[in-house]
Enzyme design. Structure first.
Site, PDB file in Angstrom:
ATOM      1  N   GLU A  86      -6.002  -4.071  -0.064  1.00 30.06           N
ATOM      2  CA  GLU A  86      -6.204  -5.190   0.863  1.00 30.06           C
ATOM      3  C   GLU A  86      -7.400  -6.072   0.493  1.00 30.06           C
ATOM      4  O   GLU A  86      -7.596  -7.126   1.065  1.00 30.06           O
ATOM      5  CB  GLU A  86      -6.417  -4.669   2.294  1.00 30.06           C
ATOM      6  CG  GLU A  86      -5.171  -4.108   2.970  1.00 30.06           C
ATOM      7  CD  GLU A  86      -4.981  -2.620   2.741  1.00 30.06           C
ATOM      8  OE1 GLU A  86      -5.463  -2.111   1.711  1.00 30.06           O
ATOM      9  OE2 GLU A  86      -4.340  -1.970   3.583  1.00 30.06           O
ATOM     10  N   TRP A 143     -20.505  14.627  12.319  1.00 31.66           N
ATOM     11  CA  TRP A 143     -19.456  14.496  11.306  1.00 31.66           C
ATOM     12  C   TRP A 143     -19.852  15.217  10.025  1.00 31.66           C
ATOM     13  O   TRP A 143     -20.964  15.051   9.530  1.00 31.66           O
ATOM     14  CB  TRP A 143     -19.220  13.020  10.973  1.00 31.66           C
ATOM     15  CG  TRP A 143     -18.550  12.262  12.060  1.00 31.66           C
ATOM     16  CD1 TRP A 143     -17.972  12.769  13.180  1.00 31.66           C
ATOM     17  CD2 TRP A 143     -18.392  10.846  12.125  1.00 31.66           C
ATOM     18  NE1 TRP A 143     -17.458  11.763  13.941  1.00 31.66           N
ATOM     19  CE2 TRP A 143     -17.695  10.563  13.324  1.00 31.66           C
ATOM     20  CE3 TRP A 143     -18.738   9.783  11.308  1.00 31.66           C
ATOM     21  CZ2 TRP A 143     -17.359   9.273  13.711  1.00 31.66           C
ATOM     22  CZ3 TRP A 143     -18.403   8.506  11.685  1.00 31.66           C
ATOM     23  CH2 TRP A 143     -17.725   8.248  12.880  1.00 31.66           C
ATOM     24  N   LYS A 153     -15.040  16.684  12.738  1.00 30.13           N
ATOM     25  CA  LYS A 153     -16.002  16.571  13.831  1.00 30.13           C
ATOM     26  C   LYS A 153     -16.429  17.972  14.240  1.00 30.13           C
ATOM     27  O   LYS A 153     -15.686  18.693  14.881  1.00 30.13           O
ATOM     28  CB  LYS A 153     -15.382  15.839  15.016  1.00 30.13           C
ATOM     29  CG  LYS A 153     -15.099  14.407  14.657  1.00 30.13           C
ATOM     30  CD  LYS A 153     -14.850  13.540  15.866  1.00 30.13           C
ATOM     31  CE  LYS A 153     -14.728  12.098  15.450  1.00 30.13           C
ATOM     32  NZ  LYS A 153     -13.469  11.454  15.805  1.00 30.13           N
ATOM     33  N   THR A 203       0.864  -1.182   0.000  1.00 32.65           N
ATOM     34  CA  THR A 203       0.000   0.000   0.000  1.00 32.65           C
ATOM     35  C   THR A 203       0.900   1.231   0.000  1.00 32.65           C
ATOM     36  O   THR A 203       2.090   1.133   0.314  1.00 32.65           O
ATOM     37  CB  THR A 203      -0.895   0.050   1.253  1.00 32.65           C
ATOM     38  OG1 THR A 203      -0.037   0.155   2.386  1.00 32.65           O
ATOM     39  CG2 THR A 203      -1.741  -1.191   1.399  1.00 32.65           C
TER      40      THR A 203
HETATM   41  P1  ADP Z   1      -3.533   3.212  -1.510  1.00 27.16           P
HETATM   42  O1  ADP Z   1      -2.341   2.419  -1.827  1.00 27.16           O
HETATM   43  O2  ADP Z   1      -3.540   4.604  -2.053  1.00 27.16           O
HETATM   44  O3  ADP Z   1      -3.999   3.127  -0.080  1.00 27.16           O
HETATM   45  P2  ADP Z   1      -5.923   1.807  -2.259  1.00 27.16           P
HETATM   46  O4  ADP Z   1      -6.482   1.648  -3.635  1.00 27.16           O
HETATM   47  O5  ADP Z   1      -5.727   0.581  -1.503  1.00 27.16           O
HETATM   48  O6  ADP Z   1      -4.605   2.570  -2.459  1.00 27.16           O
HETATM   49  O7  ADP Z   1      -6.822   2.834  -1.458  1.00 27.16           O
HETATM   50  C1  ADP Z   1      -8.046   2.408  -0.980  1.00 27.16           C
HETATM   51  C2  ADP Z   1      -8.842   3.564  -0.478  1.00 27.16           C
HETATM   52  O8  ADP Z   1      -9.185   4.439  -1.556  1.00 27.16           O
HETATM   53  C3  ADP Z   1     -10.172   3.177   0.098  1.00 27.16           C
HETATM   54  O9  ADP Z   1     -10.055   2.708   1.413  1.00 27.16           O
HETATM   55  C4  ADP Z   1     -10.949   4.478  -0.004  1.00 27.16           C
HETATM   56  O10 ADP Z   1     -10.643   5.354   1.043  1.00 27.16           O
HETATM   57  C5  ADP Z   1     -10.436   5.072  -1.286  1.00 27.16           C
HETATM   58  N1  ADP Z   1     -11.380   4.787  -2.378  1.00 27.16           N
HETATM   59  C6  ADP Z   1     -11.321   3.821  -3.299  1.00 27.16           C
HETATM   60  N2  ADP Z   1     -12.361   3.885  -4.147  1.00 27.16           N
HETATM   61  C7  ADP Z   1     -13.133   4.920  -3.738  1.00 27.16           C
HETATM   62  C8  ADP Z   1     -14.361   5.496  -4.188  1.00 27.16           C
HETATM   63  N3  ADP Z   1     -15.013   5.041  -5.245  1.00 27.16           N
HETATM   64  N4  ADP Z   1     -14.856   6.542  -3.487  1.00 27.16           N
HETATM   65  C9  ADP Z   1     -14.200   7.034  -2.408  1.00 27.16           C
HETATM   66  N5  ADP Z   1     -13.042   6.532  -1.954  1.00 27.16           N
HETATM   67  C10 ADP Z   1     -12.505   5.494  -2.599  1.00 27.16           C
END
Ligand code: ADP
Length: 540
Positions: free
Chosen positions: A330, A443, A438, A185
């Site tokens: 993940e 929220w 917050k 990640t």
């Molecule tokens: P990184 O390596 O940047 O963490 P990931 O693809 O694993 O890459 O990131 C996942 C996160 O991206 C999710 O937990 C969420 O917060 C955000 N995310 C993915 N798709 C969407 C979506 N369609 N709308 C909003 N947030 C998203």
């Protein structure tokens, strides 16, 4: 008593065998890093993947060894994936956009043995090579004619290297739970963490992706795989496309609107997938040139929230079905997709377009729920937001070489996202848990405010962060990057937002910046913004 069905381990190379046998004539088309468009068939790709496996075995690579790739989406990269995994080695995808220290960390943490690298990224590794003690050999994904004069130790041109062996090789046999691929990640906080996919999880995930209500690929499809293979398992595409027998088109390094359009048109692409930024580039290009999308039927948008205007442009102006998806590295990475369902067919077009702003519903093999701070499940009412937890055979239970389990006591993975789920099962992300604002005990969803703000003429990009406030604990600050040449001001933006978001969500201030910082995977770096604006004083 056990069932009397065959023991048929779910191994990734069984997908390639199936594709090559039943759709062997199907093409893979690549905009090569060297320049010209290259074509091969699925049958040829399998033959070349077998040669990769055989050449790797000759180098002494064995079950469980880590072999890395730093490459664009090309047919050579796909061959490498299958070759590495078919040998039982682990394919570690390196994201070239990571910072040098992060690359150094993950290559050493994974103890990568051999690295396959595209021409573009040779200088990135040359700058790091002294620190990469475990790497024995670099295979540059090109032919002898384009091989650069490189200081990388033991560098060889890919085409020369696989030409030394034939394809007389049998895939190895091993347990389906064997590790197949490793993807770190982006490590927004702390060091990157290694997500370790298994053969079983990748095969199940490909089948899941190909369900009609997910990406629904069919053999007739021509799929442009834009989402990079170095990020989040390429959203399953390297597996789901050959499994379906569809044509696979790959953009190499050409991610701009004009290059993407050219492939969509010349290869009669019917389905494609990428993050919103790529689609912004394409939409701009279409608007400037007046071109249309006659062949494209479905576009998947995910990785970050899909702006409402993008949904409307694709669906109304270009007659392309937009599927909003959510997931994370993940989760292999698919979590939800926003395809309409039977119960939504009674909604009018406007209501359906609105529903598409949500991140969508889970396919079979993903479970999700939203819980409060005490872990108690929150009702599916489409309003109450909480921590989004997930479960399934393609969801991580831990990270590579980190001892601790990452699951809750009852086996759920906390996504770190804040969301609500409605009565029909559609989930909506309202924030990352570390980014929620917050205000007065409630929220504020930064994503909703950002989505509304990018609709304002003259706004190119928007980010909302919470800053301390004496009365309300925190209040939102809206940070905007203007479109080139625009002079939109704070009053105009606030007037535009009026009526589009709840009154108490209205940002207390609007500031303009030249650039909004992004992570290696294109996400807004809110932590960086909070640092940048830590001394900012609200005017009210
Ligand atoms: P990184 O390596 O940047 O963490 P990931 O693809 O694993 O890459 O990131 C996942 C996160 O991206 C999710 O937990 C969420 O917060 C955000 N995310 C993915 N798709 C969407 C979506 N369609 N709308 C909003 N947030 C998203």
């Amino acid at each position: 008593m056990l069932g009397l069905m065959q023991d048929y381990p779910l191994l990734t190379h069984t997908i390639l065998d199936h594709g090559a046998l039943n759709h062997g004539e199907r093409e893979l088309v690549t905009r090569s890093v060297e320049g010209p468009i290259r074509r091969c068939t699925l049958a040829e790709l399998r033959s070349r993947a077998l040669r990769v496996a055989k050449a790797l075995e000759r180098e002494g690579v064995k079950l469980g060894d880590r072999v890395a790739t730093m490459a664009w989406n090309t047919e050579r990269h796909v061959e490498t994936w299958y070759g590495v995994m078919g040998l039982g080695a682990i394919c570690h995808t390196l994201n070239p956009r990571l910072f040098a220290e992060q690359l150094d960390y993950i290559i050493n943490h994974a103890e990568d043995d051999i690295v396959f690298v595209d021409l573009t990224f040779v200088p990135v590794l040359e700058a790091l090579k002294q620190r990469l003690g475990t790497v024995r050999k670099y295979v540059v994904l090109t032919d002898g004619a384009h091989m650069p004069n490189t200081s990388l130790p033991n560098a060889v041109a890919y085409e020369d290297w696989i030409a030394e062996v034939d394809d007389d090789f049998s895939w190895k046999h091993f347990d389906e739970n064997t590790a197949a691929a490793l993807c770190y990640t982006s490590g927004t906080t702390g060091n990157p963490k290694g997500v370790l996919y298994s053969h079983r999880s990748n095969v199940l995930h490909a089948l899941m992706a190909n369900q009609p209500d997910v990406f629904g690929l069919r053999s007739e499809d021509s799929l442009l795989a834009i989402v990079p293979m170095f990020h989040a398992n390429a959203w399953a595409l390297a597996f789901s496309v050959p499994a379906a027998g569809a044509k696979m088109v790959m953009p190499g390094a050409g991610m701009d609107g004009a290059s993407i359009y050219e492939l969509l048109d010349s290869e009669r692409v019917t389905a494609t997938a990428a993050v919103p930024t790529v689609w912004l580039g394409l939409l701009q290009y279409l608007e400037q040139t007046g071109k249309k999308l006659p062949y494209l039927k479905r576009v998947v948008v995910g990785g970050a929230a899909c702006p409402p205007m993008m949904i409307r442009k694709f669906e109304l102006d270009y007659d392309v079905e937009l599927i909003h998806g959510w997931g994370m590295t993940e989760m292999s990475p698919i979590g939800t997709t926003g395809n309409m369902k039977h119960a939504t067919s009674i909604l009018d077009r406007e209501a359906q377009l609105k529903l598409k702003e949500k991140q969508g519903r889970t396919p079979y093999l993903v479970e999700m729920k939203v819980v409060d701070d005490d872990g108690k499940e929150i009702p599916r009412d489409g309003k109450s937001a909480g921590h989004l937890l997930v479960k399934g055979p393609c969801v991580s239970k831990g990270y590579y070489r980190l001892e601790d389990s990452v699951l809750t006591a009852d086996g759920w993975f906390d996504t770190g996202d804040i969301a609500n789920i409605d009565e029909l099962g559609f989930m909506q992300i309202t924030d990352r848990d570390k980014d929620v604002i917050k205000s007065g005990g409630e929220w504020i969803s930064s994503i909703d405010v950002e989505n509304a703000a990018v609709g304002c003429p003259g706004v190119a990009e928007a980010a909302v962060i919470g800053l301390p406030h004496p009365k309300w604990t925190e209040r939102p600050l809206l940070i905007i990057k203007r479109d080139d040449g625009s002079a939109v001001d704070a009053d105009e933006v606030l007037a535009y937002l009026d009526g589009k978001i709840a009154k108490w969500w209205m940002p207390n201030d609007v500031v303009f910046v030249d650039e909004i910082p992004h992570t290696a995977t294109g996400k807004i770096q809110k932590m960086e913004l909070r640092k940048q604006f830590k001394d900012f004083q609200f005017s009210n």
